[in-house]
Design a protein around this motif. Structure first.
Motif, PDB file in Angstrom:
ATOM      1  N   GLY A  91       0.715  -1.225   0.325  1.00  0.00           N
ATOM      2  CA  GLY A  91      -0.108   0.486  -0.267  1.00  0.00           C
ATOM      3  C   GLY A  91       1.408   1.304  -0.079  1.00  0.00           C
ATOM      4  N   PRO A  92      -0.254   2.865  -0.566  1.00  0.00           N
ATOM      5  CA  PRO A  92       1.194   3.759  -0.270  1.00  0.00           C
ATOM      6  C   PRO A  92       0.879   4.245   1.148  1.00  0.00           C
ATOM      7  N   PRO A  93       1.754   5.263   1.435  1.00  0.00           N
ATOM      8  CA  PRO A  93       2.172   5.350   2.753  1.00  0.00           C
ATOM      9  C   PRO A  93       0.839   6.066   2.809  1.00  0.00           C
ATOM     10  N   PRO A  94       1.217   6.241   4.626  1.00  0.00           N
ATOM     11  CA  PRO A  94      -0.348   7.354   5.126  1.00  0.00           C
ATOM     12  C   PRO A  94       0.092   8.674   5.286  1.00  0.00           C
ATOM     13  N   GLY A  95      -0.953   9.601   5.583  1.00  0.00           N
ATOM     14  CA  GLY A  95      -1.306  10.515   5.017  1.00  0.00           C
ATOM     15  C   GLY A  95      -1.995  11.186   5.674  1.00  0.00           C
ATOM     16  N   MET A  96      -1.872  12.524   5.457  1.00  0.00           N
ATOM     17  CA  MET A  96      -3.782  12.939   5.855  1.00  0.00           C
ATOM     18  C   MET A  96      -3.985  14.019   3.993  1.00  0.00           C
ATOM     19  N   TRP A  97      -5.328  14.197   3.711  1.00  0.00           N
ATOM     20  CA  TRP A  97      -5.583  14.774   2.125  1.00  0.00           C
ATOM     21  C   TRP A  97      -4.468  15.706   2.076  1.00  0.00           C
ATOM     22  N   GLU A 103       1.072  13.919  -8.662  1.00  0.00           N
ATOM     23  CA  GLU A 103       1.861  12.324  -8.428  1.00  0.00           C
ATOM     24  C   GLU A 103       1.725  10.908  -7.856  1.00  0.00           C
ATOM     25  N   ASP A 104       1.073  11.875  -6.472  1.00  0.00           N
ATOM     26  CA  ASP A 104       1.242  11.021  -5.298  1.00  0.00           C
ATOM     27  C   ASP A 104       0.189   9.738  -5.724  1.00  0.00           C
ATOM     28  N   PHE A 105      -1.164  10.549  -6.370  1.00  0.00           N
ATOM     29  CA  PHE A 105      -2.861   9.302  -6.553  1.00  0.00           C
ATOM     30  C   PHE A 105      -2.603   8.907  -7.676  1.00  0.00           C
ATOM     31  N   ILE A 106      -1.193   8.940  -8.584  1.00  0.00           N
ATOM     32  CA  ILE A 106      -0.935   8.352 -10.471  1.00  0.00           C
ATOM     33  C   ILE A 106      -0.303   7.081  -9.581  1.00  0.00           C
ATOM     34  N   LYS A 107       0.642   7.519  -8.463  1.00  0.00           N
ATOM     35  CA  LYS A 107       1.290   6.556  -7.839  1.00  0.00           C
ATOM     36  C   LYS A 107       0.599   4.897  -7.767  1.00  0.00           C
ATOM     37  N   ALA A 108      -0.309   6.030  -6.366  1.00  0.00           N
ATOM     38  CA  ALA A 108      -1.083   4.979  -5.690  1.00  0.00           C
ATOM     39  C   ALA A 108      -1.912   3.893  -6.913  1.00  0.00           C
ATOM     40  N   SER A 153      -4.677   4.859  -0.827  1.00  0.00           N
ATOM     41  CA  SER A 153      -5.339   3.212  -1.027  1.00  0.00           C
ATOM     42  C   SER A 153      -6.580   2.529  -0.571  1.00  0.00           C
ATOM     43  N   ASN A 154      -7.272   4.037   0.422  1.00  0.00           N
ATOM     44  CA  ASN A 154      -9.051   4.018   0.108  1.00  0.00           C
ATOM     45  C   ASN A 154      -8.961   4.271  -1.623  1.00  0.00           C
ATOM     46  N   ALA A 155      -8.623   5.176  -2.504  1.00  0.00           N
ATOM     47  CA  ALA A 155      -9.016   6.156  -3.135  1.00  0.00           C
ATOM     48  C   ALA A 155      -8.668   4.198  -4.808  1.00  0.00           C
TER      49      ALA A 155
END
Length: 259
Positions: A91-97, A103-108, A153-155
């Motif tokens: 899974g991608p790294p945790p964080g806040m919205w 780019e983070d969403f594309i990787k996920a 990850s949710n998305a």
């Protein structure tokens, strides 16, 4: 129980450790030959050697990054003709919205949605032609109940779930099933990383962070890769042909749902 899949051949992604390795070991234990993939060649070869020695099945390894076009092509070439596909990715790294950019969403999406879809598109036709096949996608409990700090990850995983919901019903008439396994907290490196983050934030030990989280699970413990693998092997078996397009939680009761 005889699962009826001895002699079948499976591609198991991200299978050098954790839940992917648990699935590979369970399938090998019932006589399934394997194509194993992971990024790290050394860990992958060590895992493959153990499985060969313990179960006597044929194991082919492909060390590459399957989020790249080149990596996908390598794995798909090695996996032509497989009967079983188990998709998996960390899974991608945790964080806040507010932390995440495009780019983070594309990787996920590449890791947790588009890569599994690419493998299904490449390998489902061969299964359909044979009139039998099994696909199991390892997703997350977060597709049933979102985890705020795991928004990436949710998305991505929810997007994959939507794709599977329709696709599973299109391929089922050809004897091919697609289902998703939704892990809660299991004793893996991913859990260690998340617990380590909590330990750092709270100024407590890793063991204390684990104990805190285990206390939130009705089973009062983390799951194991072995029991996760057993569930995967059943979904890949001859007995699971009437299970189509389902999202099966393995979370010790941690997701608070009625249905």
């Amino acid at each position: 129980m005889d699962l009826g899949i001895a002699g079948k051949r499976a591609l198991v992604c991200a299978s050098s450790k954790g839940l992917g390795l648990g699935c590979a070991q369970a399938l090998a234990g019932v006589g399934v030959d394997l194509v194993m993939n992971a990024r790290g060649a050394d860990a992958l070869e060590q895992a493959a050697d153990r499985i060969r020695a313990e179960h006597g099945v044929q194991v082919q390894t492909v060390a590459c990054d399957v989020t790249t076009t080149e990596g996908q092509a390598q794995v798909i070439e090695a996996a032509q003709g497989v009967d079983i596909l188990v998709t998996n990715a960390g899974g991608p790294p945790p964080g806040m919205w507010s932390d995440w950019e495009r780019e983070d969403f594309i990787k996920a999406l590449d890791a947790n949605m588009l890569t599994p879809i690419a493998f299904m598109k490449a390998l489902l036709p061969g299964m359909m032609e044979k009139g039998w096949g099994r696909v199991v996608n390892i997703t997350s409990q977060s597709v049933r109940a979102p985890i705020a700090v795991l928004g990436l990850s949710n998305a991505a995983r929810t997007g994959l779930t939507g794709y599977v919901a329709g696709t599973a019903r299109q391929v089922a008439p050809k004897g091919v099933t697609i289902n998703n396994l939704l892990p809660g907290i299991h004793a893996t490196d991913r859990a260690d990383a998340l617990d380590g983050g909590v330990a750092g934030q709270k100024g407590i030990s890793l063991d204390e962070a684990r104990a805190e989280r285990a206390a939130t699970i009705p089973a009062r413990r983390y799951g194991t890769p072995r029991e996760f693998g057993a569930a995967c092997a059943f979904l890949c078996s001859q007995h699971a042909g009437f299970i189509v397009g389902q999202n099966i939680l393995l979370d010790g009761g941690g997701t608070n749902l009625t249905m």
